[in-house]
Write an enzyme that holds these catalytic residues in place. Structure first.
Site, PDB file in Angstrom:
ATOM      1  N   GLU A 117     -35.679 -48.147   1.775  1.00  0.00           N
ATOM      2  CA  GLU A 117     -34.872 -46.954   1.643  1.00  0.00           C
ATOM      3  C   GLU A 117     -33.831 -47.084   0.525  1.00  0.00           C
ATOM      4  O   GLU A 117     -33.655 -46.171  -0.265  1.00  0.00           O
ATOM      5  CB  GLU A 117     -34.156 -46.719   2.980  1.00  0.00           C
ATOM      6  CG  GLU A 117     -33.082 -45.673   2.946  1.00  0.00           C
ATOM      7  CD  GLU A 117     -33.524 -44.400   3.608  1.00  0.00           C
ATOM      8  OE1 GLU A 117     -34.711 -44.326   3.975  1.00  0.00           O
ATOM      9  OE2 GLU A 117     -32.704 -43.488   3.735  1.00  0.00           O
ATOM     10  N   ASP A 118     -33.172 -48.222   0.453  1.00  0.00           N
ATOM     11  CA  ASP A 118     -31.991 -48.339  -0.406  1.00  0.00           C
ATOM     12  C   ASP A 118     -32.158 -49.185  -1.660  1.00  0.00           C
ATOM     13  O   ASP A 118     -31.250 -49.245  -2.481  1.00  0.00           O
ATOM     14  CB  ASP A 118     -30.808 -48.934   0.396  1.00  0.00           C
ATOM     15  CG  ASP A 118     -30.427 -48.052   1.578  1.00  0.00           C
ATOM     16  OD1 ASP A 118     -30.736 -46.849   1.516  1.00  0.00           O
ATOM     17  OD2 ASP A 118     -29.836 -48.567   2.531  1.00  0.00           O
TER      18      ASP A 118
END
Ligand code: MN
Length: 735
Positions: free
Chosen positions: A93-94
């Protein structure tokens, strides 16, 4: 105030390693050959990819995945794959790491779980109205691999534990979702410790005053309680050991949230909550002696203290659907106080605390598969594509929290249903067709109606008729999500047929009145009759509820209708509401990020007054409504419609007054009412709107509606009312 942050990188590196080693120690019991290497590889990858990121608190980001992995290992009892996934749960996700990278390094299974975690990470973070639909997707992954949900719960728990640095409106949103969905989910998966902590942490942010109040009260009597528990436990401990049982006997405090629930449910002050703690007897038993040992311990306890016959719960013989096994009884303590005693073995205790994972571990030796049944039910519910996502969520949530009863079929098979289930629920549980044609039932050979509420242990035979079809009011008769969704889809089908018929009738009627039959006119008609959809319009026509003369009435008022065309709810944004409504002179509430003065109304469900912690909610037709953050509706509103919530803050300085209610209880005494009203009207110069008083055998119970300025004003008034002779309790109420 600005503080220069000096970061000692070397010290930080040491701290990261220290935390990593603690994680390894926590996972030791499940480690097999090669596992340590996998965990190290995941840790290195997470460390490297998060290396430039920091949390809101300023701490290195890597603390978070390490903590989540530690919770997964220590508090849920998950193994290496889950620890690896927890360490990597935020990287896709990051950071630049892709799912392909994960699959190459750690294999398919790990990649799939992380994919699930990445997909659901956006569930509540987006500004869309689709949270409910997303939650449904999240549950689909549960049916896939329950570890996704377990790691998500660990993630949520750590975020809740470290939320102090978040802005207030985020705290409220996250805490609401937690109390609305994650805590029930933890409950259903049998993670009692995590469920209680999530509830307490939510309450800490949603209702900080009450939380602090109860925490303080608990703390005040801590020593006294410890002494009581010691005295209560001593004789049990002695005899248990005399009789050759190996057991750990101790007292355990109940959670703040559960105490608050009891106060609300029974409408009693803190002082009257008797079960602030429970006594636990945890037995070390051989598998074949478990049940006998539990009853032996039960017999010892009830020889020493008198049991309340209504309060025996045997989840040893029939475990709960989430796997919980325990024997509960409530006995009279030495000081005339009821005390709950929970008796179980170490194996049962591990299942009670760690839920699903521990359950899995012991599965071979356990004959219960309630959790499998539940996951099967989730699959069934999800497979009904017609259900409206929000309805589904509500039904589903209800099923997450309810307790079970056990019902027998005529052939003696055991069926689990939630507490409160009816004969009709049972029918739908057997088969959709049996439910749809059910006209009654025989419970223990006696004829009962479909709405009959089943009792634990009932034997039920369903009676059907081919003439029967599902009815609208059946929705109030059933409690299971399965029955509800089946009835809804069958009614929907029925309605579709009726609407089709009504559409033709309406077309004819409009023709005879020379109104063009087109979408625009149909919508105007629905609006005129205050119906939510054109389908409802057709149905009403088909059922004869709307006749020719009603449509004529519409014709005559058509012009007026046009001038107040309905606002489309989907298009309504905070800005539009702001632009539409001019700030009034009397505003004492600041709303929105820029704290503007705009128009609002106070919600009737919780009657906020200045000083209360509040938020604004953008409604479809009534502008912004102000609710208290501890309003009974708040969690539902904030977690489902987060995008409609706006910040709101009181602007102190006004002389306006607000309506609120006080419940006053006490010992009836001559002049009591006079003394109370004197404090209110003369000393405090507060206006009363109404006062109702009940006196029963010397007990005084009154409700007074009054106008106050703010919470400070109210608190002072309460303080002074408590000084009136005879008054024993004063509490604020909302409705
Ligand atoms: Mn996370």
């Amino acid at each position: 105030m600005k503080t220069e942050l000096v970061i000692d990188l070397e010290a930080e590196k040491q701290e990261i390693l220290k935390r990593y080693r603690a994680l390894l120690r926590a996972s030791k019991s499940t480690l097999q050959k090669g596992d340590k290497k996998e965990i190290r590889k995941a840790f290195d990858m997470a460390l490297e990819s998060h290396k430039d990121m920091r949390r809101k608190s300023g701490e290195p980001y890597i603390y978070h995945p390490i903590a989540v992995a530690q919770i997964a290992a220590e508090e849920i009892g998950l193994g290496t794959t889950s620890i690896v996934c927890a360490l990597l749960h935020d990287v896709v996700e990051d950071t630049d790491i892709t799912l392909e990278d994960i699959e190459r390094e750690f294999g398919k299974k790990t990649a799939k779980i992380i994919d699930g975690l990445t997909k659901i990470s956006g569930v509540f973070d987006t500004n869309s109205s689709l949270q409910a639909e997303n939650f449904r997707k999240m549950l689909l992954t549960l049916a896939d691999d329950v570890r996704v949900i377990l790691i998500k719960l660990a993630d949520r728990l750590h975020n809740m534990r470290t939320m102090d640095f978040m802005p207030r409106h985020k705290q409220l949103k996250i805490a609401s979702e937690t109390i609305y969905l994650y805590a029930p989910l933890a409950h259903r998966l049998g993670l009692y410790a995590i469920k209680s902590e999530l509830e307490d942490l939510s309450m800490k942010y949603l209702d900080p005053d009450t939380y602090k109040f109860i925490a303080k009260k608990l703390n005040e009597k801590k020593a006294e309680r410890a002494l009581f528990i010691k005295k209560f436990v001593e004789p049990i401990d002695e005899i248990v050991h005399e009789q050759g049982l190996v057991a750990d006997v101790y007292g355990r405090p109940k959670s703040i949230h559960s105490i608050w629930n009891k106060m609300k449910k029974k409408n009693i002050p803190f002082e009257e909550v008797y079960d602030l703690f429970a006594i636990r007897i945890i037995l070390d038993s051989a598998p074949e002696n478990e049940k006998a040992d539990c009853w032996k311990a039960y017999s010892i306890v009830t020889d020493l203290y008198r049991p309340n016959p209504d309060r025996l719960r045997d989840w040893v013989s029939s475990p709960k659907g989430n796997g919980y096994e325990s024997l509960h009884t409530t006995v009279m303590g030495p000081r005339g106080q009821w005390v709950e005693v929970q008796i179980r073995t170490q194996r049962m205790n591990e299942i009670a605390e760690k839920g699903f994972a521990a359950h899995w571990k012991y599965k071979e030796s356990s004959n219960d598969n309630g959790l499998d049944q539940w996951i099967q039910k989730v699959r069934e519910m999800l497979s009904n594509p017609e259900a409206n996502a929000l309805d589904f969520l509500d039904d589903f949530k209800m099923n997450l929290f309810s307790d079970e009863i056990f019902i027998f079929t005529p052939k003696g098979a055991l069926i689990q249903l939630p507490l409160g289930a009816t004969a009709l629920d049972f029918a739908f549980e057997i088969h959709t067709d049996v439910g749809a044609t059910c006209i009654g039932a025989k419970v223990n050979h006696k004829l009962v109606p479909i709405s009959y509420k089943l009792q634990n242990g009932d034997q039920v035979e369903i009676i059907t008729s081919s003439k029967q079809t599902p009815k609208e009011d059946w929705l109030n008769t059933v409690v299971t999500a399965k029955a509800k969704s089946k009835i809804k889809s069958s009614l929907k089908e029925e309605k579709r047929k009726i609407a089709e018929n009504g559409k033709e009738i309406l077309e004819r009627k409009m023709k005879s009145l020379k109104i063009t039959y087109n979408t625009d006119n149909i919508q105007k008609l629905s609006y005129f009759f205050k119906l939510p959809s054109t389908q409802e319009l057709f149905v009403n026509v088909a059922l004869g509820k709307i006749e020719l003369k009603d449509i004529k009435e519409y014709l005559s008022s058509e012009k007026e209708v046009e001038s107040r065309a309905p606002e489309r709810p989907e298009n309504l944004t905070v800005d539009m509401v702001k632009n539409k409504i001019k700030g009034s002179e009397n505003d004492i509430l600041l709303i929105g990020e820029d704290q503007q003065k705009i128009d609002y109304t106070l919600a009737a469900c919780c009657n906020p007054i200045p000083g209360d912690d509040v938020f604004g909610f953008v409604t479809v037709s009534e502008g912004i409504k102000i609710h208290r953050t501890n309003c009974p509706n708040a969690a539902q509103l904030m977690s489902n419609y987060g995008y409609r919530v706006v910040k709101a803050k009181w602007n102190k300085q006004q002389e306006l007054t607000f309506l609120t209610g006080l419940r006053i209880v006490g010992i009836d005494d001559v002049g009591l009412i006079n003394n109370i009203t004197r404090v209110i009207s003369t000393d405090f110069k507060v206006n009363m709107r109404s006062i109702t008083v009940d006196t029963n055998e010397g007990i005084f119970d009154g409700s007074i509606m009054i106008f106050v300025n703010d919470t400070e004003h109210l608190e002072n008034l309460i303080k002074n009312l408590l000084k009136v002779r005879g008054v024993t309790g004063v509490t604020r109420f909302d409705a």
